[in-house]
Write a protein that holds these residues in place. Structure first.
Motif, PDB file in Angstrom:
ATOM      1  N   GLU A 142      11.102   3.162   6.517  1.00 24.79           N
ATOM      2  CA  GLU A 142      11.983   2.175   5.898  1.00 24.79           C
ATOM      3  C   GLU A 142      11.362   1.660   4.608  1.00 24.79           C
ATOM      4  O   GLU A 142      10.146   1.677   4.438  1.00 24.79           O
ATOM      5  N   ASN A 143      12.215   1.165   3.701  1.00 22.74           N
ATOM      6  CA  ASN A 143      11.726   0.690   2.405  1.00 22.74           C
ATOM      7  C   ASN A 143      10.722  -0.459   2.521  1.00 22.74           C
ATOM      8  O   ASN A 143       9.747  -0.503   1.783  1.00 22.74           O
ATOM      9  N   ASN A 144      10.946  -1.387   3.466  1.00 18.21           N
ATOM     10  CA  ASN A 144      10.000  -2.497   3.604  1.00 18.21           C
ATOM     11  C   ASN A 144       8.648  -2.008   4.110  1.00 18.21           C
ATOM     12  O   ASN A 144       7.611  -2.510   3.687  1.00 18.21           O
ATOM     13  N   GLU A 145       8.646  -1.012   4.982  1.00 22.44           N
ATOM     14  CA  GLU A 145       7.392  -0.411   5.447  1.00 22.44           C
ATOM     15  C   GLU A 145       6.701   0.328   4.305  1.00 22.44           C
ATOM     16  O   GLU A 145       5.481   0.247   4.155  1.00 22.44           O
TER      17      GLU A 145
ATOM     18  N   ILE B  74      17.926   1.432 -11.421  1.00 24.60           N
ATOM     19  CA  ILE B  74      16.689   2.209 -11.569  1.00 24.60           C
ATOM     20  C   ILE B  74      16.056   2.514 -10.221  1.00 24.60           C
ATOM     21  O   ILE B  74      15.651   3.639  -9.952  1.00 24.60           O
ATOM     22  N   ALA B  75      15.926   1.494  -9.384  1.00 22.88           N
ATOM     23  CA  ALA B  75      15.283   1.641  -8.078  1.00 22.88           C
ATOM     24  C   ALA B  75      15.719   0.490  -7.185  1.00 22.88           C
ATOM     25  O   ALA B  75      16.245  -0.509  -7.663  1.00 22.88           O
TER      26      ALA B  75
ATOM     27  N   ASN C  29       1.853   9.942   4.033  1.00 22.16           N
ATOM     28  CA  ASN C  29       2.961   9.463   4.863  1.00 22.16           C
ATOM     29  C   ASN C  29       4.223  10.296   4.698  1.00 22.16           C
ATOM     30  O   ASN C  29       5.306   9.877   5.106  1.00 22.16           O
ATOM     31  N   GLY C  30       4.094  11.467   4.088  1.00 25.62           N
ATOM     32  CA  GLY C  30       5.222  12.377   3.932  1.00 25.62           C
ATOM     33  C   GLY C  30       6.237  11.954   2.896  1.00 25.62           C
ATOM     34  O   GLY C  30       7.376  12.412   2.911  1.00 25.62           O
ATOM     35  N   ILE C  31       5.836  11.076   1.982  1.00 24.11           N
ATOM     36  CA  ILE C  31       6.722  10.599   0.927  1.00 24.11           C
ATOM     37  C   ILE C  31       6.384  11.345  -0.359  1.00 24.11           C
ATOM     38  O   ILE C  31       5.224  11.389  -0.779  1.00 24.11           O
TER      39      ILE C  31
ATOM     40  N   ASP D 262      12.898   5.279  -3.665  1.00 20.64           N
ATOM     41  CA  ASP D 262      13.539   3.972  -3.764  1.00 20.64           C
ATOM     42  C   ASP D 262      12.604   2.899  -4.310  1.00 20.64           C
ATOM     43  O   ASP D 262      13.030   1.798  -4.610  1.00 20.64           O
ATOM     44  N   VAL D 263      11.319   3.225  -4.403  1.00 16.72           N
ATOM     45  CA  VAL D 263      10.317   2.285  -4.911  1.00 16.72           C
ATOM     46  C   VAL D 263       9.697   2.857  -6.177  1.00 16.72           C
ATOM     47  O   VAL D 263       9.282   4.010  -6.207  1.00 16.72           O
ATOM     48  N   VAL D 264       9.654   2.026  -7.219  1.00 18.52           N
ATOM     49  CA  VAL D 264       8.940   2.393  -8.438  1.00 18.52           C
ATOM     50  C   VAL D 264       7.730   1.472  -8.522  1.00 18.52           C
ATOM     51  O   VAL D 264       7.869   0.247  -8.484  1.00 18.52           O
TER      52      VAL D 264
END
Length: 119
Positions: free
Chosen positions: A2-5, A33-34, A62-64, A84-86
Motif C-alpha cells: 500500500e502507498n502508506n506502507e 504528477i504523483a 520490496n519488489g517496487i 505513486d511516490v516521487v
C-alpha cells in the motif's frame, strides 16, 4: 504494498542514511504528477547520493520498480520516481531555494512512521 506502507518504508530508508527534514505530502487532490511526494535533504553531495541509493535499494528489495532516477551525478536534487511516490532528495542549500513545501502548499502532510521498525 500500500502507498502508506511504501511511504513509511522509503522514509525509513532516508532516515537510515541520516536524511534531515523528512516529510510526505499527499498530492492526490493537488497534482497529477504523483499521489505522494517524499521530501528530505542531506548536508553534502555524498550524503544525498547515499540517501538516493538507500531509497532505490529499499524499493527494489520490496519488489517496487524505480521507474526513473534523475540528478544523481550532481547530487543537488535527486528525483526518484517510485510509481505513486516521487522522492525528492535535496542538498540542504537546494531544498531551501526550491521550497517544494511552499510551492505545493495546498497538499496536506502525511504522518510518517519513521521510528517504527519494519514488520
Amino acid at each position: 504494498m500500500e502507498n502508506n506502507e511504501l511511504l513509511d518504508t522509503l522514509a525509513r530508508a532516508c532516515d537510515n542514511k541520516r536524511a534531515e527534514g523528512i516529510i510526505a505530502m499527499d498530492m492526490r487532490n493537488v497534482s497529477l504528477i504523483a499521489d505522494y511526494f517524499l521530501i528530505c535533504h542531506g548536508s553534502n553531495e555524498r550524503q544525498v547520493q547515499a540517501i538516493a541509493r538507500s531509497v532505490k535499494e529499499t524499493a527494489e528489495e520490496n519488489g517496487i520498480d524505480v521507474k526513473r532516477m534523475e540528478g544523481f551525478d550532481q547530487a543537488r536534487w535527486i528525483l526518484l520516481d517510485v510509481g505513486d511516490v516521487v522522492c525528492h532528495i535535496f542538498h540542504k542549500d537546494e531544498r531551501s531555494y526550491y521550497n517544494l513545501e511552499k510551492l505545493w502548499g495546498d497538499a496536506p502532510h502525511v504522518e510518517l512512521k519513521i521510528d517504527v521498525e519494519a514488520e
